[in-house]
Design a protein around this motif. Structure first.
Motif, PDB file in Angstrom:
ATOM      1  N   SER A   1      -1.085   3.915  -5.223  1.00 33.09           N
ATOM      2  CA  SER A   1      -2.214   4.686  -4.722  1.00 33.09           C
ATOM      3  C   SER A   1      -3.503   3.875  -4.815  1.00 33.09           C
ATOM      4  N   ALA A   2      -4.518   4.329  -4.119  1.00 31.83           N
ATOM      5  CA  ALA A   2      -5.811   3.636  -4.126  1.00 31.83           C
ATOM      6  C   ALA A   2      -6.403   3.613  -5.539  1.00 31.83           C
ATOM      7  N   ASP A   3      -6.253   4.714  -6.272  1.00 31.52           N
ATOM      8  CA  ASP A   3      -6.788   4.759  -7.637  1.00 31.52           C
ATOM      9  C   ASP A   3      -6.090   3.752  -8.541  1.00 31.52           C
ATOM     10  N   LYS A   4      -4.780   3.652  -8.402  1.00 32.63           N
ATOM     11  CA  LYS A   4      -4.034   2.693  -9.222  1.00 32.63           C
ATOM     12  C   LYS A   4      -4.383   1.262  -8.828  1.00 32.63           C
ATOM     13  N   GLN A   5      -4.566   1.029  -7.539  1.00 32.96           N
ATOM     14  CA  GLN A   5      -4.969  -0.299  -7.091  1.00 32.96           C
ATOM     15  C   GLN A   5      -6.307  -0.678  -7.701  1.00 32.96           C
ATOM     16  N   LYS A   6      -7.229   0.267  -7.746  1.00 32.76           N
ATOM     17  CA  LYS A   6      -8.531   0.009  -8.350  1.00 32.76           C
ATOM     18  C   LYS A   6      -8.395  -0.295  -9.837  1.00 32.76           C
ATOM     19  N   GLU A   7      -7.535   0.452 -10.500  1.00 31.42           N
ATOM     20  CA  GLU A   7      -7.305   0.216 -11.927  1.00 31.42           C
ATOM     21  C   GLU A   7      -6.709  -1.169 -12.164  1.00 31.42           C
TER      22      GLU A   7
ATOM     23  N   THR B   1      -9.374  -3.798 -11.662  1.00 33.32           N
ATOM     24  CA  THR B   1     -10.316  -3.832 -12.783  1.00 33.32           C
ATOM     25  C   THR B   1      -9.714  -4.571 -13.973  1.00 33.32           C
TER      26      THR B   1
ATOM     27  N   GLU C   1       0.820  -1.209   0.000  1.00 34.69           N
ATOM     28  CA  GLU C   1       0.000   0.000   0.000  1.00 34.69           C
ATOM     29  C   GLU C   1       0.857   1.264   0.000  1.00 34.69           C
TER      30      GLU C   1
END
Length: 482
Positions: A305-311, A314, A301
């Protein structure tokens, strides 16, 4: 034992080499303290690097390294050091021998930019790590060497996690009975795509399906932790120039710290064509790029970043849906695996409410999805090299793609029950791109398969409901039938 007072500078330098050659460095700090002008830190580390046997247990000399570099404790003013190895040499002979010394440099040839500009101890530790591996192949010794120092040195931490940790796990923990071990030098010459292919393809003697999960979590995860290292970037850029994009109509993955995970997704899709069960096991038991084991040496972590983790999650989910479409096997076992993959993707991406996979056979659901977006896809979108395209509405996880694929799988389950086997890709093509004549011909084939099976009146009534549901994926139908 004799005092140091009578030794010249040349004698002192030679004495340092003899001390290192014995493998016992406890007297080095005292020698440095007595001859500080002869032993600046860089030169002393080069002497250790050159003369200390690589098989020496790190615990015996790590305290000396700490004392030399951190000044942890005062050194005795009058140490009792055995000088017998050099005391009888004349000054001329001592000088001649010193001139003939060929000390290793702290920086290795073609060293990474980060290490090249690092402090002397970091350079020493990484260079010695490679020497230990090359000369002894005892990689666990390297871990003992680095552990006391890595927390204060980010460059060393990255190297430990992304190079040493995969090698240790591969050679000593996960697959200790393999005939061949992989050296640090071999790993360091790999670009991300090559390393991913090698690390994910390795299996144990039993060929357990959990091998792939273990390798994703414990080998590839740490490896990709270091994708932003300068040397890795150069290797990836070079490999990229000579490669062909896997996904039709999309640019090649750019050599960033996240691009390696695209290769993982491509590998999973390709592997599923020849080893479907292990890939299904991976999607069932692995939570994606955030689910990696860095050995406790850092937290993922802190890197993404949280956004990159989400990407990343997906894209991983998209590879799962792609695996379902790509698999040509229409057996019940393959269908069961597809159910598991889609259910897992829906859960990971919190799209479970749009999946109908848990609907009982007797309760066929009414399916709702964005018909315009799904129906606008071309036949090419179902080709293997297009399934992972970022904008493919069939595989990019969304409420519509999950609903549509869930309905397809329920349809295939019904067709299996009716004795008519059909791969998922073929069913999607008929649904989205089949002409009325083609769909009618397929219906006749289904009915032909059905009438070959003996059924009770009650069974035939349910078969009729199943066929009506296959027409439009809606639960309620009029008594007038078609």
């Amino acid at each position: 034992m004799a005092p140091l007072e009578g030794l010249s500078d040349a004698h002192a330098i030679l004495l340092a080499t003899y001390i290192c050659a014995t493998g016992v460095l406890t007297n080095l700090p005292a020698l440095q303290a007595h001859y500080p002008h002869c032993f600046p830190l860089e030169r002393l580390l080069r002497i250790i690097l050159t003369y200390l046997p690589e098989s020496t247990e790190p615990s015996t000399y790590v305290p000396v390294l700490q004392q030399l570099t951190q000044d942890l404790s005062p050194v005795s003013e009058d140490p009792a050091i055995d000088i017998s190895a050099v005391k009888d040499l004349s000054e001329a002979t001592a000088r001649k021998r010193v001139r003939r010394l060929r000390l290793r440099t702290l920086k290795r040839e073609d060293e990474e930019d980060e290490v090249h500009s690092a402090d002397h101890l970091t350079q020493f530790l990484i260079h010695r790590a490679y020497l230990i591996d090359t000369e002894t192949a005892l990689q666990p010794l390297i871990l003992g060497l680095l552990l006391p120092f890595y927390e204060q040195r980010p460059i060393l931490r990255t190297w430990l996690i992304s190079s040493l940790l995969p090698a240790l796990r591969l050679n000593y923990e996960y697959y200790p009975n393999r005939d061949e071990t992989i050296s640090l030098e071999t790993l360091e010459l790999m670009d991300d795509q090559t390393a991913i292919n090698v690390l994910l393809s390795i299996t144990g003697s039993e060929g357990n399906n959990m091998d792939l999960v273990t390798n994703l979590r414990g080998l590839v995860g740490p490896w990709l932790y270091g994708s932003n290292r300068a040397k890795r970037r150069r290797l990836n850029e070079s490999a990229l120039k000579n490669s062909i994009s896997f996904v039709q109509g999309t640019p090649k993955p750019q050599p960033t710290e996240l691009a390696g995970w695209e290769y993982v997704n491509e590998w999973l899709l390709s592997r599923s064509l020849v080893d479907h069960s292990s890939v299904v096991g991976a999607f069932t038991n692995w939570n994606g790029p955030a689910d990696i084991d860095l050995g406790g040496y850092d937290d993922q972590e802190n890197q993404v970043s949280a956004d990159k983790q989400k990407e990343l999650l997906t894209r991983y989910g998209q590879s799962g849906l792609s695996v379902v479409y790509a698999h040509a096997d229409s057996s019940q076992a393959a269908l069961d695996g597809s159910f598991q993959v889609v259910a897992r993707v829906a859960k990971l991406l919190e799209l479970e409410e749009f999946s109908y996979l848990n609907s009982p056979d007797s309760d066929l659901p009414s399916v709702d999805y964005d018909t315009e977006r799904i129906s606008s896809t071309s036949r090419a979108s179902l080709l293997q090299n297009a399934l992972l395209a970022h904008a493919n509405p069939l595989t990019l996880p969304s409420p519509s793609s999950i609903s549509f694929l869930s309905a397809l799988l329920l349809s295939l389950r019904i067709l299996v029950q009716l004795g008519h086997l059909l791969p998922c890709r073929a069913a999607a093509n008929i649904c989205l791109h089949g002409s009325e004549d083609l769909q009618l011909a397929e219906l006749k084939n289904v009915i032909s398969s059905v009438i070959q099976q003996q059924r009770s009146r009650q069974n035939w009534e349910y078969v009729r409901l199943q066929l009506l549901w296959l027409r439009d994926w809606q639960a309620e139908h009029s008594e007038n039938g078609w």
